[in-house]
Design a protein around this motif. Structure first.
Motif, mmCIF file in Angstrom:
data_model
loop_
_atom_site.group_PDB
_atom_site.id
_atom_site.type_symbol
_atom_site.label_atom_id
_atom_site.label_comp_id
_atom_site.label_asym_id
_atom_site.label_seq_id
_atom_site.Cartn_x
_atom_site.Cartn_y
_atom_site.Cartn_z
ATOM 1 N N GLN A 2 0.732 -1.216 -0.054
ATOM 2 C CA GLN A 2 0.053 -0.037 -0.184
ATOM 3 C C GLN A 2 0.984 1.180 -0.153
ATOM 4 O O GLN A 2 1.775 1.266 0.591
ATOM 5 N N VAL A 3 0.302 2.397 -0.585
ATOM 6 C CA VAL A 3 0.915 3.466 -0.682
ATOM 7 C C VAL A 3 1.418 4.131 0.853
ATOM 8 O O VAL A 3 2.707 4.742 0.868
ATOM 9 N N GLU A 4 0.708 3.939 1.709
ATOM 10 C CA GLU A 4 0.954 4.435 2.983
ATOM 11 C C GLU A 4 2.268 3.803 3.517
ATOM 12 O O GLU A 4 3.076 4.411 4.088
ATOM 13 N N ALA A 5 2.321 2.485 3.444
ATOM 14 C CA ALA A 5 3.479 1.629 3.808
ATOM 15 C C ALA A 5 4.946 2.315 3.031
ATOM 16 O O ALA A 5 5.886 2.402 3.452
ATOM 17 N N LEU A 6 4.486 2.359 1.636
ATOM 18 C CA LEU A 6 5.621 2.912 0.939
ATOM 19 C C LEU A 6 6.240 4.218 1.359
ATOM 20 O O LEU A 6 7.492 4.652 1.348
ATOM 21 N N ILE A 7 5.282 5.038 1.711
ATOM 22 C CA ILE A 7 5.625 6.406 2.202
ATOM 23 C C ILE A 7 6.288 6.344 3.600
ATOM 24 O O ILE A 7 7.388 7.366 3.710
ATOM 25 N N LYS A 8 5.813 5.489 4.472
ATOM 26 C CA LYS A 8 6.466 5.179 5.721
ATOM 27 C C LYS A 8 7.934 4.910 5.632
ATOM 28 O O LYS A 8 8.867 5.245 6.192
ATOM 29 N N GLU A 9 8.117 4.045 4.473
ATOM 30 C CA GLU A 9 9.603 3.435 4.200
ATOM 31 C C GLU A 9 10.343 4.471 3.874
ATOM 32 O O GLU A 9 11.742 4.876 4.097
ATOM 33 N N LEU A 10 9.882 5.583 2.887
ATOM 34 C CA LEU A 10 10.678 6.676 2.257
ATOM 35 C C LEU A 10 11.223 7.444 3.374
ATOM 36 O O LEU A 10 12.202 7.925 3.375
ATOM 37 N N GLY A 14 15.131 8.903 6.064
ATOM 38 C CA GLY A 14 15.907 10.155 6.431
ATOM 39 C C GLY A 14 16.655 10.675 5.286
ATOM 40 O O GLY A 14 17.284 11.873 5.424
ATOM 41 N N SER A 15 16.454 10.352 4.133
ATOM 42 C CA SER A 15 17.293 10.965 3.009
ATOM 43 C C SER A 15 16.449 11.935 2.094
ATOM 44 O O SER A 15 17.027 12.516 1.214
ATOM 45 N N THR A 21 9.868 15.500 1.700
ATOM 46 C CA THR A 21 8.913 15.211 2.986
ATOM 47 C C THR A 21 7.632 15.733 3.394
ATOM 48 O O THR A 21 6.929 15.179 3.816
ATOM 49 N N ALA A 22 7.722 16.711 2.991
ATOM 50 C CA ALA A 22 6.143 17.575 3.192
ATOM 51 C C ALA A 22 5.238 16.911 2.211
ATOM 52 O O ALA A 22 4.143 16.588 2.718
ATOM 53 N N ASP A 23 5.686 16.897 0.874
ATOM 54 C CA ASP A 23 4.693 16.022 -0.023
ATOM 55 C C ASP A 23 4.396 14.755 0.326
ATOM 56 O O ASP A 23 3.210 14.338 0.208
ATOM 57 N N LEU A 24 5.441 13.913 1.008
ATOM 58 C CA LEU A 24 5.157 12.585 1.552
ATOM 59 C C LEU A 24 4.094 12.782 2.749
ATOM 60 O O LEU A 24 3.215 11.904 2.704
ATOM 61 N N ASN A 25 4.425 13.524 3.564
ATOM 62 C CA ASN A 25 3.332 13.577 4.889
ATOM 63 C C ASN A 25 2.049 14.093 4.175
ATOM 64 O O ASN A 25 1.051 13.478 4.647
ATOM 65 N N HIS A 48 9.723 5.218 -4.648
ATOM 66 C CA HIS A 48 10.091 3.929 -3.573
ATOM 67 C C HIS A 48 10.919 2.939 -4.502
ATOM 68 O O HIS A 48 11.992 2.662 -3.939
ATOM 69 N N ALA A 49 10.358 2.601 -5.653
ATOM 70 C CA ALA A 49 11.220 1.749 -6.585
ATOM 71 C C ALA A 49 12.742 2.065 -6.877
ATOM 72 O O ALA A 49 13.587 1.404 -6.866
ATOM 73 N N LYS A 50 12.630 3.486 -7.091
ATOM 74 C CA LYS A 50 14.037 3.951 -7.604
ATOM 75 C C LYS A 50 15.023 3.900 -6.363
ATOM 76 O O LYS A 50 16.070 3.557 -6.620
ATOM 77 N N LEU A 51 14.581 4.427 -5.266
ATOM 78 C CA LEU A 51 15.213 4.714 -4.183
ATOM 79 C C LEU A 51 15.663 3.144 -3.400
ATOM 80 O O LEU A 51 16.797 3.173 -2.740
ATOM 81 N N THR A 52 14.695 2.319 -3.540
ATOM 82 C CA THR A 52 15.161 0.952 -2.551
ATOM 83 C C THR A 52 15.444 0.097 -3.542
ATOM 84 O O THR A 52 15.948 -1.049 -3.175
#
Length: 101
Positions: A2-10, A14-15, A21-25, A48-52
């Motif tokens: 789910q998108v919410e879980a992806l956002i939490k991981e991102l 801390g990068s 960060t404001a957009d993700l929140n 998420h796919a790009k960074l992880t």
């Protein structure tokens, strides 16, 4: 995932810069309210796919139950019709060239 879980991981990495960060929140709040726009969700998934290095979710492509028709003919019918017309044209050209010789 789910998108919410992806956002939490991102966010947990801390990068993210301040703007991201404001957009993700904001998107996390929208997702929780069921109001997240599909384009924003797709952006989160791609980020998420790009960074992880996680694979991108596969898009579901709906295949029509029967082939599309144009003027009552399927693509195969139109192809057959075009091939017959080309053969007829070649035959006409051949007959014209043999009668004029």
């Amino acid at each position: 995932m789910q998108v919410e879980a992806l956002i939490k991981e991102l966010l947990a990495t801390g990068s993210m810069n301040e703007e991201t960060t404001a957009d993700l929140n904001r998107w996390a709040e929208e997702a929780a309210a069921g109001a997240l726009h599909a384009d924003d969700a797709a952006y989160v998934e791609a980020l998420h796919a790009k960074l992880t290095g996680a694979p991108m979710p596969e898009e579901i492509v709906e295949v029509p139950a029967e082939p599309a028709r144009l003027d009552g003919l399927s693509i195969e019918d139109w192809r057959d019709r075009a091939l017959r017309a080309e053969a007829e044209l070649a035959q006409l050209k051949d007959s014209v060239s043999t009668t004029s010789d």
